[in-house]
Write a protein that holds these residues in place. Sequence first.
Motif, short mmCIF file in Angstrom:
data_model
loop_
_atom_site.label_atom_id
_atom_site.label_comp_id
_atom_site.label_asym_id
_atom_site.label_seq_id
_atom_site.Cartn_x
_atom_site.Cartn_y
_atom_site.Cartn_z
N SER A 298 1.01 -0.96 -0.15
CA SER A 298 0.18 -0.19 -0.07
C SER A 298 0.75 1.36 0.25
N CYS A 299 0.35 1.97 -0.48
CA CYS A 299 1.07 4.26 -0.76
C CYS A 299 0.27 5.11 -0.73
N THR A 300 0.36 5.43 0.49
CA THR A 300 -0.32 6.93 0.64
C THR A 300 0.09 8.03 0.06
N ALA A 301 -0.47 8.82 -0.36
CA ALA A 301 -0.25 10.61 0.01
C ALA A 301 -0.14 11.10 0.61
N SER B 223 -4.46 17.14 -5.51
CA SER B 223 -5.28 15.66 -6.48
C SER B 223 -3.93 15.20 -7.18
N ILE B 224 -5.23 14.17 -7.27
CA ILE B 224 -3.40 12.46 -7.80
C ILE B 224 -4.48 12.37 -9.47
N ALA B 225 -3.33 12.48 -10.31
CA ALA B 225 -4.36 11.56 -11.71
C ALA B 225 -3.48 10.11 -10.73
N ASN B 226 -2.28 9.70 -12.16
CA ASN B 226 -1.78 8.43 -12.43
C ASN B 226 -1.83 8.05 -11.13
N MET B 227 -1.85 6.71 -10.75
CA MET B 227 -0.66 6.32 -9.24
C MET B 227 -0.19 4.75 -10.08
N ALA B 228 1.50 4.70 -9.67
CA ALA B 228 2.34 3.85 -10.45
C ALA B 228 2.70 3.06 -9.17
N TRP B 229 3.23 1.58 -9.88
CA TRP B 229 4.10 1.12 -8.78
C TRP B 229 5.07 0.65 -9.99
N TYR B 230 6.16 0.87 -9.69
CA TYR B 230 7.90 0.63 -10.09
C TYR B 230 8.75 -0.33 -9.34
N ARG B 231 8.96 -0.96 -9.78
CA ARG B 231 10.65 -2.34 -9.33
C ARG B 231 11.76 -2.55 -10.06
N GLN B 232 12.67 -2.00 -8.79
CA GLN B 232 14.22 -2.19 -9.05
C GLN B 232 14.50 -3.04 -8.83
N ALA B 233 14.91 -4.54 -9.67
CA ALA B 233 15.81 -5.61 -9.01
C ALA B 233 17.39 -5.03 -8.80
N PRO B 234 17.81 -5.89 -7.96
CA PRO B 234 19.84 -5.18 -8.21
C PRO B 234 21.00 -6.04 -9.09
N GLY B 235 20.85 -4.32 -9.79
CA GLY B 235 21.23 -4.72 -10.44
C GLY B 235 20.73 -4.43 -12.35
N GLU B 236 19.66 -3.69 -11.46
CA GLU B 236 18.60 -4.02 -13.12
C GLU B 236 18.26 -2.60 -13.23
N GLN B 237 17.86 -1.94 -13.89
CA GLN B 237 16.81 -0.53 -14.60
C GLN B 237 15.44 -0.73 -13.33
N ALA C 285 -9.73 8.23 -1.93
CA ALA C 285 -11.17 8.69 -0.89
C ALA C 285 -10.18 9.56 -0.17
N GLU C 286 -8.83 7.96 0.19
CA GLU C 286 -7.73 7.92 1.07
C GLU C 286 -6.49 7.92 0.38
N ASN C 287 -6.50 9.07 -0.87
CA ASN C 287 -4.97 8.57 -1.67
C ASN C 287 -4.02 7.84 -1.15
N THR C 288 -4.99 6.43 -1.38
CA THR C 288 -3.43 6.05 -1.45
C THR C 288 -3.61 4.23 -2.22
N VAL C 289 -3.00 3.43 -3.04
CA VAL C 289 -3.00 2.90 -4.25
C VAL C 289 -2.43 1.89 -3.52
N PHE C 290 -3.00 0.23 -3.98
CA PHE C 290 -3.16 -0.56 -3.07
C PHE C 290 -1.95 -1.69 -4.63
N LEU C 291 -1.30 -2.20 -4.36
CA LEU C 291 -1.14 -3.63 -4.63
C LEU C 291 -0.98 -5.04 -4.29
N LYS C 292 -1.36 -5.74 -5.29
CA LYS C 292 -1.97 -7.20 -4.27
C LYS C 292 -1.07 -7.99 -5.34
N MET C 293 -0.10 -8.92 -4.54
CA MET C 293 0.41 -9.52 -5.70
C MET C 293 0.32 -11.12 -5.23
N ASP C 294 0.16 -12.71 -5.95
CA ASP C 294 -0.20 -13.47 -5.93
C ASP C 294 0.78 -14.33 -6.83
#
Length: 127
Positions: free
Chosen positions: A20-23, A34-48, A78-87
Amino acid sequence: MQLVESGGGVVEAGGSLRLSCTASNDDASGSTFSIANMAWYRQAPGEQRELVSEMTSGGVAQYADSVKGRFTISRDNAENTVFLKMDNLKPEDTGIYYCNADITIRAVGGMGRGEFWGQGTQVTVSG
């Protein structure tokens, strides 16, 4: 303005995590945002850093091919929050996951728009 992430951890392959991520704006001047796009990025070791998933304020979602069918992004505007459920996590999902948001701030003196990042949360998948 800050983005605060939580939910990372260590999990075995096949397991699940929910990020979860809250602004929030700790400016005491009374500015609003106000928030337009919200996103999740990731960075693995040694990678972009790479885009994992993003969602518009209207709820349109996009996913990287590598996570389609396994990850689900959602927002609580309403809570300015984005979630990422990872299964069904895989070892290759290991990395630092960063929240990103496109935010417009309005204050008495004017307004500005910018891209903000969270501090990152570690996800480690063993297997």
